[in-house]
Design a protein around this motif. Sequence first.
Motif, PDB file in Angstrom:
ATOM      1  N   TYR A  29      22.865  12.661  25.138  1.00 43.35           N
ATOM      2  CA  TYR A  29      21.809  13.623  25.333  1.00 43.35           C
ATOM      3  C   TYR A  29      22.023  14.422  24.106  1.00 43.35           C
ATOM      4  O   TYR A  29      23.070  14.893  23.790  1.00 43.35           O
ATOM      5  CB  TYR A  29      21.695  14.665  26.658  1.00 43.35           C
ATOM      6  CG  TYR A  29      21.390  13.723  27.857  1.00 43.35           C
ATOM      7  CD1 TYR A  29      20.210  13.083  27.984  1.00 43.35           C
ATOM      8  CD2 TYR A  29      22.271  13.358  28.676  1.00 43.35           C
ATOM      9  CE1 TYR A  29      19.637  12.280  29.147  1.00 43.35           C
ATOM     10  CE2 TYR A  29      22.052  12.951  29.926  1.00 43.35           C
ATOM     11  CZ  TYR A  29      20.857  12.152  29.883  1.00 43.35           C
ATOM     12  OH  TYR A  29      20.529  11.384  31.135  1.00 43.35           O
ATOM     13  N   ARG A  34      19.455  19.912  27.336  1.00 44.65           N
ATOM     14  CA  ARG A  34      18.857  18.824  27.940  1.00 44.65           C
ATOM     15  C   ARG A  34      19.723  18.082  29.223  1.00 44.65           C
ATOM     16  O   ARG A  34      19.277  17.744  30.260  1.00 44.65           O
ATOM     17  CB  ARG A  34      18.768  17.704  26.740  1.00 44.65           C
ATOM     18  CG  ARG A  34      18.203  16.272  27.152  1.00 44.65           C
ATOM     19  CD  ARG A  34      16.884  16.411  27.808  1.00 44.65           C
ATOM     20  NE  ARG A  34      16.274  15.048  28.225  1.00 44.65           N
ATOM     21  CZ  ARG A  34      15.555  14.770  29.500  1.00 44.65           C
ATOM     22  NH1 ARG A  34      15.700  15.748  30.330  1.00 44.65           N
ATOM     23  NH2 ARG A  34      15.373  13.639  30.039  1.00 44.65           N
ATOM     24  N   ALA A  90      11.671   9.900  38.508  1.00 47.04           N
ATOM     25  CA  ALA A  90      10.649   9.672  37.259  1.00 47.04           C
ATOM     26  C   ALA A  90       9.250  10.422  37.455  1.00 47.04           C
ATOM     27  O   ALA A  90       8.934  11.153  36.509  1.00 47.04           O
ATOM     28  CB  ALA A  90      10.224   8.336  37.149  1.00 47.04           C
ATOM     29  N   THR A  93      10.007  14.323  37.017  1.00 42.53           N
ATOM     30  CA  THR A  93      10.390  14.811  35.580  1.00 42.53           C
ATOM     31  C   THR A  93       9.378  14.376  34.665  1.00 42.53           C
ATOM     32  O   THR A  93       9.425  14.725  33.471  1.00 42.53           O
ATOM     33  CB  THR A  93      11.665  14.076  35.050  1.00 42.53           C
ATOM     34  OG1 THR A  93      11.721  12.404  35.330  1.00 42.53           O
ATOM     35  CG2 THR A  93      12.672  14.383  36.130  1.00 42.53           C
ATOM     36  N   GLY A  95       9.018  11.357  33.443  1.00 46.09           N
ATOM     37  CA  GLY A  95       9.719  10.440  32.643  1.00 46.09           C
ATOM     38  C   GLY A  95       9.129   8.929  33.333  1.00 46.09           C
ATOM     39  O   GLY A  95       8.549   8.921  34.266  1.00 46.09           O
ATOM     40  N   THR A  96       9.858   7.879  32.575  1.00 54.61           N
ATOM     41  CA  THR A  96       9.615   6.397  32.893  1.00 54.61           C
ATOM     42  C   THR A  96      10.678   6.202  33.933  1.00 54.61           C
ATOM     43  O   THR A  96      11.733   6.653  33.862  1.00 54.61           O
ATOM     44  CB  THR A  96       9.742   5.611  31.720  1.00 54.61           C
ATOM     45  OG1 THR A  96      10.985   5.546  31.186  1.00 54.61           O
ATOM     46  CG2 THR A  96       8.753   5.888  30.564  1.00 54.61           C
ATOM     47  N   THR A  99      13.942   5.826  32.049  1.00 53.82           N
ATOM     48  CA  THR A  99      14.718   7.067  31.628  1.00 53.82           C
ATOM     49  C   THR A  99      15.121   7.719  32.949  1.00 53.82           C
ATOM     50  O   THR A  99      16.485   7.972  32.954  1.00 53.82           O
ATOM     51  CB  THR A  99      13.903   8.113  30.681  1.00 53.82           C
ATOM     52  OG1 THR A  99      12.807   8.142  31.639  1.00 53.82           O
ATOM     53  CG2 THR A  99      13.463   7.214  29.412  1.00 53.82           C
ATOM     54  N   ALA A 100      14.453   7.539  34.021  1.00 56.13           N
ATOM     55  CA  ALA A 100      15.057   8.073  35.198  1.00 56.13           C
ATOM     56  C   ALA A 100      16.420   7.368  35.794  1.00 56.13           C
ATOM     57  O   ALA A 100      17.183   7.824  36.218  1.00 56.13           O
ATOM     58  CB  ALA A 100      13.756   8.194  36.231  1.00 56.13           C
ATOM     59  N   ASP A 103      19.192   8.760  33.356  1.00 56.70           N
ATOM     60  CA  ASP A 103      19.483   9.706  34.023  1.00 56.70           C
ATOM     61  C   ASP A 103      20.330   9.894  35.206  1.00 56.70           C
ATOM     62  O   ASP A 103      21.477  10.590  35.196  1.00 56.70           O
ATOM     63  CB  ASP A 103      18.236  10.680  34.147  1.00 56.70           C
ATOM     64  CG  ASP A 103      17.656  11.074  32.595  1.00 56.70           C
ATOM     65  OD1 ASP A 103      18.254  10.785  31.544  1.00 56.70           O
ATOM     66  OD2 ASP A 103      16.307  11.396  32.785  1.00 56.70           O
TER      67      ASP A 103
END
Length: 144
Positions: A29, A34, A90, A93, A95-96, A99-100, A103
């Motif tokens: 990150y 972030r 996802a 957040t 997000g997709t 990305t989830a 994370d």
Amino acid sequence: MFPESEPARPTPAMSYHQMLERVRYEGAYPTRERAEEVVRHVLAALGRQLTGDERVELAARLPLEAARIFTAQIPAPEQLTGWGFVKDLATHTGGTPATARWDAGTVLAVVAQLAGPDLVTHVIAQLPAGYALLFGKAELTPAA
């Protein structure tokens, strides 16, 4: 009469700042802020899934700030599978799922280091299928 005091809390293996730096490094990150945002989202999502003694024990092994984020969540009435957890993350957040997943895997791998192998095994056993990989462990299933 002596005033009752809270039981001593075990000292976590790392501070919250160290946890954030580990997540920042492991997840690549760009900033500490972030990394902290990701930690907050993932711990909150996990707090909605985990109950019982494993919840209490895991909270005790997290840095205090992380434990507060985790325990501030009310467990959901129904637990999500690992994939459901990623999709829920996802959604929360914006997000997709990819990305989830990144994370969740990044944060939960650090959580696994803090928890230790025995507790992680108990946590994974308490959750539906699909969490082992998120914690950086193999998903073992019995042969058919």
